[in-house]
Design a protein around this motif. Structure first.
Motif, short mmCIF file in Angstrom:
data_model
loop_
_atom_site.label_atom_id
_atom_site.label_comp_id
_atom_site.label_asym_id
_atom_site.label_seq_id
_atom_site.Cartn_x
_atom_site.Cartn_y
_atom_site.Cartn_z
N GLU A 255 0.82 -1.20 0.00
CA GLU A 255 0.00 0.00 0.00
C GLU A 255 0.86 1.26 0.00
O GLU A 255 0.55 2.24 -0.71
CB GLU A 255 -0.93 -0.01 1.21
CG GLU A 255 -2.02 -1.07 1.12
CD GLU A 255 -2.81 -1.22 2.41
OE1 GLU A 255 -3.94 -1.71 2.34
OE2 GLU A 255 -2.28 -0.84 3.49
N LEU A 256 1.95 1.23 0.76
CA LEU A 256 2.86 2.38 0.77
C LEU A 256 3.47 2.59 -0.61
O LEU A 256 3.51 3.72 -1.12
CB LEU A 256 3.96 2.16 1.81
CG LEU A 256 5.05 3.24 1.87
CD1 LEU A 256 4.46 4.59 2.27
CD2 LEU A 256 6.16 2.83 2.84
N ALA A 257 3.94 1.50 -1.24
CA ALA A 257 4.55 1.61 -2.56
C ALA A 257 3.55 2.16 -3.57
O ALA A 257 3.87 3.08 -4.35
CB ALA A 257 5.08 0.26 -3.01
N ASP A 258 2.34 1.62 -3.59
CA ASP A 258 1.35 2.06 -4.56
C ASP A 258 1.04 3.54 -4.39
O ASP A 258 0.96 4.28 -5.38
CB ASP A 258 0.07 1.22 -4.40
CG ASP A 258 -0.94 1.50 -5.48
OD1 ASP A 258 -0.65 1.23 -6.65
OD2 ASP A 258 -2.03 2.02 -5.16
N ALA A 259 0.92 4.00 -3.15
CA ALA A 259 0.63 5.41 -2.90
C ALA A 259 1.79 6.30 -3.33
O ALA A 259 1.59 7.35 -3.96
CB ALA A 259 0.32 5.63 -1.42
N ARG A 260 3.01 5.90 -2.99
CA ARG A 260 4.18 6.72 -3.33
C ARG A 260 4.41 6.74 -4.84
O ARG A 260 4.78 7.77 -5.40
CB ARG A 260 5.41 6.21 -2.59
CG ARG A 260 5.32 6.32 -1.07
CD ARG A 260 5.25 7.79 -0.63
NE ARG A 260 6.47 8.50 -0.94
CZ ARG A 260 7.54 8.54 -0.15
NH1 ARG A 260 7.52 7.91 1.02
NH2 ARG A 260 8.60 9.21 -0.50
N PHE A 261 4.24 5.60 -5.50
CA PHE A 261 4.42 5.57 -6.94
C PHE A 261 3.38 6.44 -7.63
O PHE A 261 3.68 7.18 -8.57
CB PHE A 261 4.33 4.13 -7.47
CG PHE A 261 5.42 3.20 -6.96
CD1 PHE A 261 6.64 3.70 -6.52
CD2 PHE A 261 5.23 1.83 -6.95
CE1 PHE A 261 7.64 2.86 -6.06
CE2 PHE A 261 6.21 0.97 -6.50
CZ PHE A 261 7.42 1.48 -6.05
N ALA A 262 2.12 6.35 -7.17
CA ALA A 262 1.06 7.16 -7.77
C ALA A 262 1.35 8.65 -7.60
O ALA A 262 1.16 9.45 -8.53
CB ALA A 262 -0.29 6.79 -7.16
N ALA A 263 1.81 9.04 -6.41
CA ALA A 263 2.12 10.44 -6.16
C ALA A 263 3.25 10.94 -7.06
O ALA A 263 3.32 12.13 -7.39
CB ALA A 263 2.50 10.64 -4.69
N ALA A 264 4.11 10.03 -7.48
CA ALA A 264 5.23 10.39 -8.36
C ALA A 264 4.86 10.30 -9.84
O ALA A 264 5.72 10.49 -10.71
CB ALA A 264 6.43 9.49 -8.07
N GLY A 265 3.59 9.99 -10.14
CA GLY A 265 3.15 9.97 -11.52
C GLY A 265 3.13 8.62 -12.19
O GLY A 265 2.93 8.53 -13.40
#
Length: 408
Positions: A255-265
């Motif tokens: 969940e952390l990875a998905d959120a951080r990746f999404a925030a980075a585009g």
């Protein structure tokens, strides 16, 4: 040690394929996978078909490009004899092992053989995996000049203690260098991460995410560590030397990875894969998930053509003997039934962002959809529009989604 080959029917000595592979071939793309089974060291978590120098049993990698070239020529002949249409290669993927332990000229030679046998489609995607400590700027320029378009670096982590647990040989400082060199050579860049290593904390994982994003890749893969039977890591866990992976922590890390990746585009397009744009998705891997055709060359490599799947002899020595004798390296094969192919499609296409068309499901299976929506496992709007697409929760429980669809 590498996992055992699956059971199957004996493969013909000439590698010939049944006439059934022709059906629908005009509508399927064709790719090539080249397995390079060599590693400098064996990582403790890995059960892939790979070998260090001491495990090669007297064989060497000096003529490996020629061996693979022989199989590629055999493959082109087998496909013509089966009556398959002429199709240029859409995607090429060199995996392993560590393909970049071979000279760059060897990889270029094998790619040239693929061109000679089938041709490359305009805009073909050509990828190699690489360890960060197995390439330099000149090596990457040579690949780009040869026609490679992507490189996928096995970063795994940015935390030295995690890399040590995984038996990785590179340092975190190496990754920004090689990704920069790859971009300067004109190559798209992907980085692979692993989460859930024994002893890895959520803070460690966040540090690795940040380091990966700082490299400005085009594509990121993030895989949960799976403890495979027979590996060094499995033995360490059995002896109590390291802790077993924590499934709840795995979920938090995802969940952390998905959120951080999404925030980075980045957008997810398969459960473990994110790309900066649709154009930077791994088209080769998508071909696996959507049932295209591919010829896989090398020891233990698994091919697929029109519902027929076969796999080569496993050890590089046995493979070399077959190729020097001019006979097919195929060990066994299976022909999937229509129902097996349909269930496999459900298993794979419920993992991707485009999802599974609901008309693939039987009436009984479709009755499971409302409950899956109610439980937050699939997207309700997409289901109304005729596609089964997992939510974030559904991605975390992907096996549950499939089980509830096909067990009805």
């Amino acid at each position: 040690m590498p996992s055992a080959l699956p059971e199957g029917d004996p493969a013909p000595a000439d590698g010939s394929l049944p006439a059934s592979v022709v059906e629908g071939a005009d509508s399927r793309n064709f790719g090539v996978y080249v397995h390079v089974p060599y590693c400098r060291v064996r990582c403790g978590y890995c059960d892939f078909n790979t070998y260090t120098a001491s495990e090669l049993g007297g064989t060497t990698r000096d003529d490996y490009a020629a061996q693979v070239g022989g199989e590629l020529a055999l493959g082109a002949g087998v496909m013509r004899s089966a009556g398959l249409p002429e199709r240029p290669v859409s995607t090429v993927f060199f995996g392993g092992g560590t393909p970049t332990l071979l000279p760059a000229t060897d990889l270029a030679c094998m790619l040239d053989r693929i061109r000679a046998e089938w041709g490359l489609a305009p805009g073909a995607e050509v990828t190699t995996e690489a360890n960060p400590d197995s390439v330099d700027a000149e090596y990457l320029r040579t690949l780009a000049d040869a026609g490679f378009t992507r490189v996928s670096f096995g970063m795994q982590s940015a935390v030295p203690s995690v890399l040590a647990t995984l038996d990785r040989t590179h340092t975190p400082e190496r990754v920004p260098l090689v990704t920069q060199w790859a971009r300067e050579a004109g190559l798209q860049v992907s980085v692979d991460l692993i989460y859930g290593t024994p002893g890895e904390t959520l803070t460690d994982w966040e540090r690795s995410i940040d380091a990966a994003l700082a490299c400005e890749p085009d594509h990121i893969s993030a895989y949960a560590l799976i403890v495979e039977r027979g590996t060094k890591l499995a033995a360490q866990i059995r002896r109590g030397e390291v802790a077993e992976p924590d499934e709840d922590l795995h979920a938090e890390m995802y969940e952390l990875a998905d959120a951080r990746f999404a925030a980075a585009g980045f957008a997810w397009y398969e459960i473990s894969n994110w790309s900066r744009t649709p154009e930077t998705r791994s088209r080769h891997n998508l071909a696996y998930w959507t049932g295209e055709d591919w010829w896989a060359a090398g020891p233990g490599a698994h091919s697929h053509m029109g519902g027929v799947r076969w796999w080569n002899v496993k050890h590089p020595g046995a493979y070399a003997q077959r190729m020097h004798a001019g006979v097919s390296p195929a060990h066994s094969r299976e022909t999937l039934t229509d129902e097996a192919r349909r269930e496999e499609r459900i298993l794979l296409e419920t993992r991707i962002a485009e999802g599974l068309p609901t008309d693939v499901l039987t009436a009984s299976e479709r009755r499971a959809i409302p409950a899956l929506i109610a439980d937050g496992l699939i997207d309700g709007r997409a289901a109304i529009s005729g596609r089964v697409i997992p939510t974030l929760r559904g991605r975390l429980l992907a096996d549950t989604v499939v089980h509830r669809l096909i067990a009805t």
